[in-house]
Write a protein that holds these residues in place. Structure first.
Motif, short mmCIF file in Angstrom:
data_model
loop_
_atom_site.label_atom_id
_atom_site.label_comp_id
_atom_site.label_asym_id
_atom_site.label_seq_id
_atom_site.Cartn_x
_atom_site.Cartn_y
_atom_site.Cartn_z
N VAL A 128 40.88 -12.33 56.10
CA VAL A 128 39.89 -12.46 55.03
C VAL A 128 38.69 -13.27 55.48
O VAL A 128 38.79 -14.46 55.78
CB VAL A 128 40.54 -13.16 53.80
CG1 VAL A 128 39.56 -13.20 52.64
CG2 VAL A 128 41.83 -12.45 53.40
N ASP A 129 37.53 -12.61 55.54
CA ASP A 129 36.28 -13.29 55.88
C ASP A 129 35.69 -13.87 54.60
O ASP A 129 35.60 -13.19 53.59
CB ASP A 129 35.31 -12.26 56.50
CG ASP A 129 34.01 -12.91 56.96
OD1 ASP A 129 34.01 -14.12 57.25
OD2 ASP A 129 32.99 -12.19 57.04
N THR A 130 35.34 -15.15 54.64
CA THR A 130 34.85 -15.79 53.41
C THR A 130 33.41 -16.26 53.55
O THR A 130 32.82 -16.20 54.62
CB THR A 130 35.73 -17.01 53.05
OG1 THR A 130 35.59 -17.98 54.11
CG2 THR A 130 37.18 -16.63 52.90
N LYS B 238 32.49 -17.19 61.57
CA LYS B 238 33.63 -16.64 60.82
C LYS B 238 33.76 -15.13 60.95
O LYS B 238 34.83 -14.61 61.26
CB LYS B 238 33.50 -16.97 59.32
CG LYS B 238 33.71 -18.39 58.95
CD LYS B 238 33.50 -18.62 57.46
CE LYS B 238 32.09 -18.24 57.01
NZ LYS B 238 31.00 -18.97 57.63
N THR B 239 32.65 -14.45 60.70
CA THR B 239 32.71 -12.98 60.68
C THR B 239 33.02 -12.45 62.09
O THR B 239 33.91 -11.61 62.25
CB THR B 239 31.38 -12.42 60.15
OG1 THR B 239 31.11 -13.04 58.89
CG2 THR B 239 31.45 -10.92 59.98
N THR B 240 32.33 -12.98 63.07
CA THR B 240 32.58 -12.56 64.45
C THR B 240 34.04 -12.86 64.83
O THR B 240 34.72 -12.02 65.41
CB THR B 240 31.66 -13.34 65.42
OG1 THR B 240 30.36 -13.39 64.87
CG2 THR B 240 31.62 -12.70 66.78
N CYS C 228 35.28 -10.74 51.99
CA CYS C 228 35.25 -11.57 50.78
C CYS C 228 34.09 -12.55 50.79
O CYS C 228 34.09 -13.53 50.05
CB CYS C 228 36.58 -12.30 50.60
SG CYS C 228 37.88 -11.20 50.05
N ASP C 229 33.13 -12.33 51.69
CA ASP C 229 31.88 -13.10 51.61
C ASP C 229 30.94 -12.27 50.76
O ASP C 229 30.33 -11.30 51.23
CB ASP C 229 31.30 -13.31 53.02
CG ASP C 229 29.94 -14.00 52.98
OD1 ASP C 229 29.43 -14.25 51.86
OD2 ASP C 229 29.39 -14.31 54.05
N LEU C 230 30.83 -12.65 49.49
CA LEU C 230 30.02 -11.84 48.56
C LEU C 230 28.65 -12.44 48.35
O LEU C 230 27.83 -11.90 47.62
CB LEU C 230 30.75 -11.72 47.22
CG LEU C 230 32.20 -11.26 47.30
CD1 LEU C 230 32.83 -11.24 45.93
CD2 LEU C 230 32.31 -9.89 47.95
N VAL C 231 28.39 -13.58 48.96
CA VAL C 231 27.13 -14.27 48.70
C VAL C 231 25.98 -13.66 49.49
O VAL C 231 24.92 -13.35 48.95
CB VAL C 231 27.26 -15.77 49.01
CG1 VAL C 231 25.90 -16.47 48.88
CG2 VAL C 231 28.27 -16.41 48.08
N ARG C 232 26.23 -13.46 50.80
CA ARG C 232 25.15 -12.92 51.64
C ARG C 232 25.26 -11.39 51.63
O ARG C 232 26.30 -10.84 51.98
CB ARG C 232 25.29 -13.47 53.06
CG ARG C 232 23.98 -13.65 53.78
CD ARG C 232 24.14 -14.59 54.98
NE ARG C 232 25.31 -14.26 55.78
CZ ARG C 232 25.30 -13.34 56.74
NH1 ARG C 232 24.21 -12.67 57.02
NH2 ARG C 232 26.40 -13.11 57.42
N PRO C 233 24.18 -10.72 51.21
CA PRO C 233 24.24 -9.26 51.07
C PRO C 233 24.61 -8.55 52.38
O PRO C 233 25.33 -7.55 52.37
CB PRO C 233 22.82 -8.88 50.65
CG PRO C 233 22.16 -10.13 50.20
CD PRO C 233 22.86 -11.26 50.84
N GLU D 99 28.22 -5.68 55.42
CA GLU D 99 27.78 -4.67 56.38
C GLU D 99 28.09 -5.10 57.81
O GLU D 99 28.53 -4.32 58.64
CB GLU D 99 26.27 -4.41 56.18
CG GLU D 99 25.78 -3.07 56.71
CD GLU D 99 26.73 -1.91 56.42
OE1 GLU D 99 27.20 -1.80 55.28
OE2 GLU D 99 27.02 -1.15 57.37
N GLN D 100 27.85 -6.40 58.07
CA GLN D 100 28.13 -6.95 59.42
C GLN D 100 29.60 -6.75 59.77
O GLN D 100 29.94 -6.32 60.87
CB GLN D 100 27.79 -8.45 59.42
CG GLN D 100 27.93 -9.11 60.79
CD GLN D 100 27.86 -10.64 60.68
OE1 GLN D 100 27.70 -11.19 59.59
NE2 GLN D 100 28.00 -11.31 61.81
N LEU D 101 30.48 -7.02 58.82
CA LEU D 101 31.91 -6.87 59.07
C LEU D 101 32.26 -5.39 59.26
O LEU D 101 33.06 -5.04 60.14
CB LEU D 101 32.71 -7.47 57.90
CG LEU D 101 34.18 -7.73 58.18
CD1 LEU D 101 34.34 -8.80 59.25
CD2 LEU D 101 34.93 -8.15 56.92
#
Ligand SMILES: Nc1nc2c(ncn2[C@@H]2O[C@H](COP(=O)(O)OP(=O)(O)OP(=O)(O)O)[C@@H](O)[C@H]2O)c(=O)[nH]1
Ligand SMILES: [Mg+2]
Length: 450
Positions: A189-191, A114-116, A137-142, A146-148
């Motif tokens: 929106v990245d989820t 997703k992020t890539t 909007c991916d708030l689960v993985r810390p 940063e990756q995005l």
């Protein structure tokens, strides 16, 4: 990319493609071989059955058996069927004009890409003249935000994130405001992804969907998982509703089962494929071109388009003409080595060349050799680059010294270059005529006594 499938299907076609007359038994055999290839490729059984029945029915009709070139007719039927299963025609994103902000929601399981893919899509849209904003909007993985942020920085696309935020809907709304204030027109929106489809995930995505009213809901699925990618798409579509699919890791998918089953089973179009880890490794999905690739006929159109992104259009056309007329010089070759470095993964390009899919892999191409070639050609004069035939022993010695290589290495380059020119001439002729490429495959088959 789809190496195994391509190898099997072009083998099956080789038997009929070169024949002046074909019998019903030839057709049965070829369809049988293709059926096996599709099953091994993990294509959905329903799709395989439909393919077999309709192909046999059409191929045994008068039109094929009595045709002047029945082999070619048969290949065309198979090509058209594959195109249909792959989704018929290219499906563009349905985005609004630049005066209103379009929203694209990216969904999918953990690690699907997703992020890539969000970054790849942003780069694509930026190249198309839009002004994208990536929303984290991916708030689960810390590490997700940063990756995005790193990817956005790499491709020159702004990223909206809120450190420590807890509610993805709130972040989305703030990202919308940010886009409005900064005159950006497309919000990607990245989820959050999870290992499995579960209720909390679906509930969060539903909330996000209701708030975002997205123009596109794209499922990002790993093509290597075959049928399970198709099942995931079906579930997501039932629970959330999808507008399309992005299949990632297509570069490592040798089978193609997901791509071939997706449209028939879910009714949702495949819009893009990820073909590598870099932001540029992303392709608009063209069913007809993919069908040609699977048949081993290559995908010269995509290859030329890809080249055009780095070489300008006039240059590309000139290059094609040069290749055809054998006017291709060492100077042109040097230019190609340099633009190849900019084009992303070499493998995805190799697969687009007619007859090359599955035959040559990236490992076969010696990258150090390309570096040597670059050094050697750089040490030549303009005259030498324009006409390699003038390079005799004295010039070779000078070039070897200048490039820090040896006379033997210079000789090897010249020999290779000569071969390359001959091959390019043949290929550029074939590429303008897929039927000729297929006929050549047929001839190759006869020649090899298959
Ligand atoms: N070879 C290849 N690798 C890919 C492709 N797309 C993504 N990847 C890799 O797959 C891995 C996971 O990608 P991500 O974009 O982080 O996946 P994600 O869905 O955002 O993962 P989560 O945020 O953990 O749910 C990374 O190592 C990517 O480099 C592709 O098209 N080809
Ligand atoms: Mg992610």
């Amino acid at each position: 990319m789809l190496d195994k499938l391509t190898a099997k299907i072009s083998d099956a076609l080789r038997v009929v493609a070169g024949k002046a007359t074909i019998t019903e038994k030839n057709i049965d055999d070829a369809v049988d071989a293709i059926k096996m290839a599709l099953l091994e490729a993990d294509v959905n059984l329903r799709v395989v059955r439909r393919f077999v029945n309709s192909t046999i029915e059409e191929a045994k009709g008068e039109k094929v058996l009595r045709a002047v070139d029945p082999g070619q007719q048969f290949v065309k039927i198979v090509h058209d069927k594959l195109t249909a299963y792959l989704g018929d025609t290219k499906q563009d994103l349905q985005l609004k004009g630049p005066d209103t902000i379009s929203v694209i929601l990216m969904l999918g399981l953990q690690g699907s890409g997703k992020t890539t893919s969000s970054a790849k899509l942003a780069l694509r849209l930026k190249k198309d003249g839009r002004k994208p904003l990536l929303a984290a909007c991916d708030l689960v993985r810390p590490a997700a935000m940063e990756q995005l942020a790193v990817l956005g920085n790499q491709i020159g696309v702004p990223v909206y994130k809120e450190d420590g935020a807890k509610d993805s809907v709130a972040v989305f709304k703030d990202a919308m405001n940010h886009a409005r204030k900064n005159m950006l027109d497309t919000l990607i929106v990245d989820t959050t992804g999870r290992l499995q489809i579960d209720e909390p995930m679906m509930a969060e995505l539903s909330r996000l969907k209701d708030a975002a009213k997205p123009d596109e809901l794209l499922l990002v699925a790993d093509s290597m998982t075959g049928q399970s990618a198709v099942d995931i798409a079906k579930t997501f579509d039932e629970k959330i509703g999808l507008t399309g699919v992005i299949l990632t890791k297509f570069d490592s998918d040798t089978r193609g089962g997901a791509a071939l089953s997706l449209k028939t089973i879910t009714g949702k179009p495949l819009k893009f494929v990820g073909v590598g880890e870099k932001p540029e490794d992303f392709e608009v999905f063209h069913p007809d071109r993919m069908a040609s690739r699977i048949l081993g006929m290559g995908d010269v159109v995509s290859l030329v388009e890809k080249a055009q992104e780095v070489i300008d259009q006039k240059e590309a056309e000139e290059l094609r003409k040069k290749m055809e007329k054998e006017n291709f010089t060492l100077e042109d070759y040097l230019g190609q080595i340099r633009s190849m470095k900019k084009m992303g993964s070499l493998q995805s390009m190799l697969d687009m060349i007619p007859g090359m899919a599955g035959q040559v892999s990236e490992e076969d191409i010696d990258k150090t050799e390309l570096k040597y070639h670059e050094a050697i050609i750089s040490s030549m004069t303009r005259k030498e680059r324009a006409n390699h035939l003038i390079i005799g022993p004295t010039r070779r010695t000078r070039i070897a010294r200048g490039s820090g290589t040896s006379v033997a290495e210079v000789g090897r380059l010249l020999k290779k270059f000569e071969k390359m020119r001959t091959m390019m001439k043949k290929m550029s002729k074939m590429s303008r005529n897929p039927a000729a490429a297929q006929a050549m495959l047929g001839k190759m088959g006869q020649f090899q006594g298959r």
